[in-house]
Design an enzyme around this catalytic site. Structure first.
Site, PDB file in Angstrom:
ATOM      1  CG  ASN A 131      40.165  41.667  44.003  1.00 40.82           C
ATOM      2  OD1 ASN A 131      39.874  40.992  43.024  1.00 40.82           O
ATOM      3  ND2 ASN A 131      39.292  42.477  44.576  1.00 40.82           N
TER       4      ASN A 131
ATOM      5  CB  SER B  79      37.060  45.240  45.220  1.00 41.73           C
ATOM      6  OG  SER B  79      37.319  46.465  44.570  1.00 41.73           O
TER       7      SER B  79
ATOM      8  CD  GLU C  75      38.154  38.499  49.549  1.00 40.37           C
ATOM      9  OE1 GLU C  75      39.204  37.887  49.295  1.00 40.37           O
ATOM     10  OE2 GLU C  75      37.965  39.687  49.171  1.00 40.37           O
TER      11      GLU C  75
END
Length: 293
Positions: A188, A116, A150
């Site tokens: 994020n 992430s 993504e």
């Protein structure tokens, strides 16, 4: 296609489920049989739920489960065509795994990481002979439901690898977005500072967690508020992403709030431990909203 998913936790199991639903043969890996058993149980439970809702037949479920296998022996990835890394967010562990798999998998196997926020370029560099076949495929939690992935290119990623991964995600029913690696990628980089600010608002006594979330849900049309979202992601993961963003950019807006560090030290990681900014009646139980303070 033969897909190997490494990491049978909540995220890894659900990503394996996505590939099963897409018609692929999946082998799930972890370091302990108990972890694998729990991962398979998660997948079985999700598919049983779909059967109960009439969205899947028992025959469909059985066919999908027949394409799932598991192993604690990494050598069983020797015929993998696509590898998904979904282990702990620690670069040292990821590199160890990738370097071992580099000596096991065929030269044409594409490696993908679900990280992430850690550097895709750094991971690719640890397998230099296939660095052009390395890419990030960042799914969102819960992976079997959330549409976004993504697709993150390292500086070494070839155009062919990117296009293959992008098309693969679309074939799985996902909405893919193309990302050139940068700290936090896209979501994020914006979401984590918002969560951090919400934590600060609560810590300053300005509003309760439920009122913060209600305000953002009704004032900005968020589906879930920032603190419940943070609970869902897991505060250990949130902290790791924030620390990486802060380290990579040096920007104080990414500095983790002390309350977040305290909660991680206490083991209050959110949904997966039953306690975060809200209390839960089990690892994936119903949220119990706190009374207004």
């Amino acid at each position: 296609m033969k897909v190997c998913v490494f990491g049978a936790g909540n995220m890894g199991a659900r990503i394996a489920e996505v590939f099963l639903n897409g018609g692929h043969d999946v082998k799930l890996f972890d370091i302990k049989q108990d972890f694998l058993d729990r991962g398979v149980s998660i997948i079985d439970g999700d598919l049983s739920f779909l059967v109960s809702k009439g969205k899947l037949t028992e025959a469909d479920k059985a066919e999908r489960m027949s394409r799932l296998s598991s192993s604690i022996d990494r050598k069983d990835a020797k015929d993998a065509e696509f590898v998904m890394e979904v282990i702990l967010e620690r670069m040292d562990l990821k590199k160890d795994l990738l370097q071992e798999l580099d000596g096991i998998c065929p030269p044409n196997t594409i490696f993908a990481s679900n990280t992430s926020g850690l550097s895709i370029t750094e991971m690719a560099a640890c397998v230099p002979h296939r660095a052009d076949k390395f890419i990030g495929c960042h799914f969102f939690n819960p992976a079997q439901i959330m549409k976004l992935v993504e697709v993150v290119c390292a500086i070494q990623t070839s155009n062919e690898t990117f296009q293959f991964a992008y098309d693969l995600m679309v074939s799985l029913g996902k909405t893919a977005v193309a990302v050139n690696e940068g700290p936090g990628f896209v979501v994020n980089r914006m979401l984590i500072p918002m969560m951090n600010e919400a934590i600060g608002i609560y810590a300053d006594g300005i509003a309760s967690p439920s009122d913060i979330d209600i305000a953002m849900q009704n004032g900005t049309s968020m589906k879930t508020g920032p603190l419940h979202t943070a609970d869902l992601v897991g505060h250990d993961v949130n902290l790791a992403i924030m620390e990486n963003l802060y380290h990579e950019t040096g920007d104080t807006k990414y500095r983790p709030h002390p309350l977040l560090r305290k909660m991680v030290r206490a083991g209050w990681l959110g949904v997966k431990t039953g306690k975060g900014f809200f209390d839960y009646d089990g690892p994936f139980g119903k949220e119990i909203i706190k009374e207004k303070e």
